[in-house]
Enzyme design. Structure first.
Site, PDB file in Angstrom:
ATOM      1  N   GLY A  64     133.538-132.117 -22.592  1.00 49.02           N
ATOM      2  CA  GLY A  64     132.729-130.907 -21.728  1.00 49.02           C
ATOM      3  C   GLY A  64     132.130-129.953 -23.050  1.00 49.02           C
ATOM      4  O   GLY A  64     131.892-131.287 -23.986  1.00 49.02           O
ATOM      5  N   GLY A 113     135.906-135.612 -21.733  1.00 50.05           N
ATOM      6  CA  GLY A 113     135.306-135.570 -20.444  1.00 50.05           C
ATOM      7  C   GLY A 113     134.195-136.647 -18.847  1.00 50.05           C
ATOM      8  O   GLY A 113     133.534-136.857 -18.057  1.00 50.05           O
ATOM      9  N   GLU A 136     140.944-135.651 -27.728  1.00 49.04           N
ATOM     10  CA  GLU A 136     141.007-134.931 -27.864  1.00 49.04           C
ATOM     11  C   GLU A 136     142.442-133.864 -28.434  1.00 49.04           C
ATOM     12  O   GLU A 136     142.272-132.590 -28.795  1.00 49.04           O
ATOM     13  CB  GLU A 136     141.350-134.228 -26.317  1.00 49.04           C
ATOM     14  N   ASP A 144     142.964-134.290 -21.313  1.00 50.87           N
ATOM     15  CA  ASP A 144     142.831-134.037 -19.724  1.00 50.87           C
ATOM     16  C   ASP A 144     141.762-134.665 -18.342  1.00 50.87           C
ATOM     17  O   ASP A 144     141.763-135.853 -18.672  1.00 50.87           O
ATOM     18  CB  ASP A 144     142.061-132.765 -19.710  1.00 50.87           C
TER      19      ASP A 144
HETATM   20  C1  QUE Z   1     137.444-133.894 -29.728  1.00 48.80           C
HETATM   21  C2  QUE Z   1     136.956-133.780 -28.871  1.00 48.80           C
HETATM   22  C3  QUE Z   1     135.228-134.022 -28.373  1.00 48.80           C
HETATM   23  C4  QUE Z   1     134.670-133.220 -29.894  1.00 48.80           C
HETATM   24  C5  QUE Z   1     135.350-133.967 -30.920  1.00 48.80           C
HETATM   25  C6  QUE Z   1     136.108-134.440 -30.697  1.00 48.80           C
HETATM   26  C7  QUE Z   1     134.543-133.250 -27.163  1.00 48.80           C
HETATM   27  C8  QUE Z   1     133.444-133.399 -27.445  1.00 48.80           C
HETATM   28  C9  QUE Z   1     133.003-132.563 -27.611  1.00 48.80           C
HETATM   29  C10 QUE Z   1     131.353-132.645 -28.103  1.00 48.80           C
HETATM   30  C11 QUE Z   1     130.642-133.231 -28.843  1.00 48.80           C
HETATM   31  C12 QUE Z   1     129.098-133.258 -29.010  1.00 48.80           C
HETATM   32  C13 QUE Z   1     128.717-132.607 -28.135  1.00 48.80           C
HETATM   33  C14 QUE Z   1     130.241-131.483 -27.868  1.00 48.80           C
HETATM   34  C15 QUE Z   1     130.894-131.711 -27.619  1.00 48.80           C
HETATM   35  O1  QUE Z   1     132.965-133.659 -29.151  1.00 48.80           O
HETATM   36  O2  QUE Z   1     135.501-133.269 -26.300  1.00 48.80           O
HETATM   37  O3  QUE Z   1     129.123-130.003 -26.368  1.00 48.80           O
HETATM   38  O4  QUE Z   1     127.392-132.220 -28.198  1.00 48.80           O
HETATM   39  O5  QUE Z   1     132.526-132.097 -25.464  1.00 48.80           O
HETATM   40  O6  QUE Z   1     136.878-134.402 -32.475  1.00 48.80           O
HETATM   41  O7  QUE Z   1     137.784-134.132 -27.494  1.00 48.80           O
END
Ligand code: QUE
Length: 334
Positions: A64, A113, A136, A144
């Site tokens: 997400g 996500g 997560e 989730d």
């Molecule tokens: C754990 C996570 C997420 C994460 C890193 C974690 C996660 C997630 C992102 C993420 C990565 C790159 C992006 C961004 C989000 O990183 O759920 O917008 O550009 O979305 O260690 O759960």
């Protein structure tokens, strides 16, 4: 170019997650557009299947839009946070109930996500460059997007292990575990994608490759023994009793995660064992309200995604100091 591209191609509807600079992470407009196009294609006779892919070489979908979540939490906008999760989970359920083959081509990172817009579909095709995970607990959230439904349905205690440690699985390992349904080498993916448009999901079997051995096979009995324990502290006790390098590495991985997050994730997954997908998603939505009030979520996102120092200071800092009654109180009557 739009962050979400949809088009009809031969007999299929195509969805391209197209935010490659953000590892195709899902924002609210993308979620809304996906939900709308699925309603349209559901009843359209010329669309026999849906194929979803990620743009670029690195990611299917990293999750997400965690950066947006961070900004909303910082500005105290709980209502917008709730809207994001609610609409994301409604989409997850729409994919689970979609009446035509829904095929995800996973050739890169697929986490959180990203798992939500793939695992509830009919087929998940993973390549040797795929990395599938529910990470997560590293950011103080919890698995989730229906994780509390699909994780407890994996073999043995594998789902609890993957949920708490956040271990990443490559394509073949993901197929062994049940995250993926087929392993197809990257060099055959373009041909498979074209074949799907021409002849539908029946072509899949002709592209799937035999799996090499599961790299977790030699740890499966230890995983089941330790991660079937009745609490997170008890999991740590059992890992200690194993006295193996694997158990020490697994303990270190757990010790790096948010202690509170491990405990509410454990409880969530236990409760999900006996619940339908809709109940699981409703319980997850209720839990987001509790968790967005906890400091570990902001601190985890800061450390892993914003500052990337990978050095969060969790509160409380030790699993043994998490109050079990406070965790239970986060699950009112569900
Ligand atoms: C754990 C996570 C997420 C994460 C890193 C974690 C996660 C997630 C992102 C993420 C990565 C790159 C992006 C961004 C989000 O990183 O759920 O917008 O550009 O979305 O260690 O759960």
């Amino acid at each position: 170019m739009a962050a979400l591209e949809t088009r009809q191609d031969g007999r299929i509807g195509r969805i391209l997650l197209n935010r490659p600079d953000a590892l195709n992470a899902l924002d609210l407009p993308m979620i809304r557009e996906m939900s709308q196009v699925l309603v349209w294609w559901r009843d359209k006779p010329r669309v026999n299947a849906v194929v979803i892919e990620g743009a670029g070489e690195r990611a299917f979908c990293a999750g997400g839009d965690i950066r947006a979540l961070y900004e909303l939490a910082r500005s105290g906008d709980a209502e917008s946070i709730e809207t994001f999760f609610r609409e994301e989970y409604v989409l997850n359920r729409a994919i689970a109930e979609f009446p035509k083959p829904y095929v995800a081509l996973i050739n890169g990172v697929c986490m959180g996500g990203g798992m939500g817009v793939s695992i509830h579909g009919t087929f998940r095709i993973a390549t040797e460059h795929a990395a599938l995970a529910m990470p997560e607990t590293a950011i103080g959230l919890f698995p989730d997007v229906g994780g509390s439904y699909f994780l407890p349905r994996l073999p043995g205690a594998l789902g609890m292990y993957l949920a708490l440690t956040g271990t990443r699985l490559n394509g073949p390992d993901a197929a062994h575990a049940g995250f993926a349904t087929h392993f197809v080498p990257r060099r055959r993916l373009a041909a498979l994608s074209a074949g799907l448009a021409q002849d539908g999901a029946a072509v899949l079997a002709g592209y799937a490759e035999q799996l090499p051995d599961f790299s977790l096979a030699r740890h499966r009995t230890s995983i089941d023994r330790c991660f079937s324990a009745s609490s997170v502290p008890e999991i740590l006790h059992r890992l200690e009793a194993e006295r193996s390098d694997w158990a020490r590495e697994t303990t270190a991985a757990l010790r790096a995660r948010s202690p509170s997050s491990l405990c509410w994730s454990f409880e969530l997954i236990r409760r999900g064992e006996d619940s339908m997908l809709g109940q699981c998603l409703a319980r997850e939505l209720a839990l987001t309200r509790e968790v967005t009030r906890h400091q570990d979520l902001m601190e985890g996102i800061r450390a892993m995604v914003i500052d990337k120092d990978r050095n969060p200071s969790w509160r409380p800092p030790r699993i043994e100091d998490v109050d079990p009654a406070a965790i239970q109180a986060m699950f009112p009557a569900s």
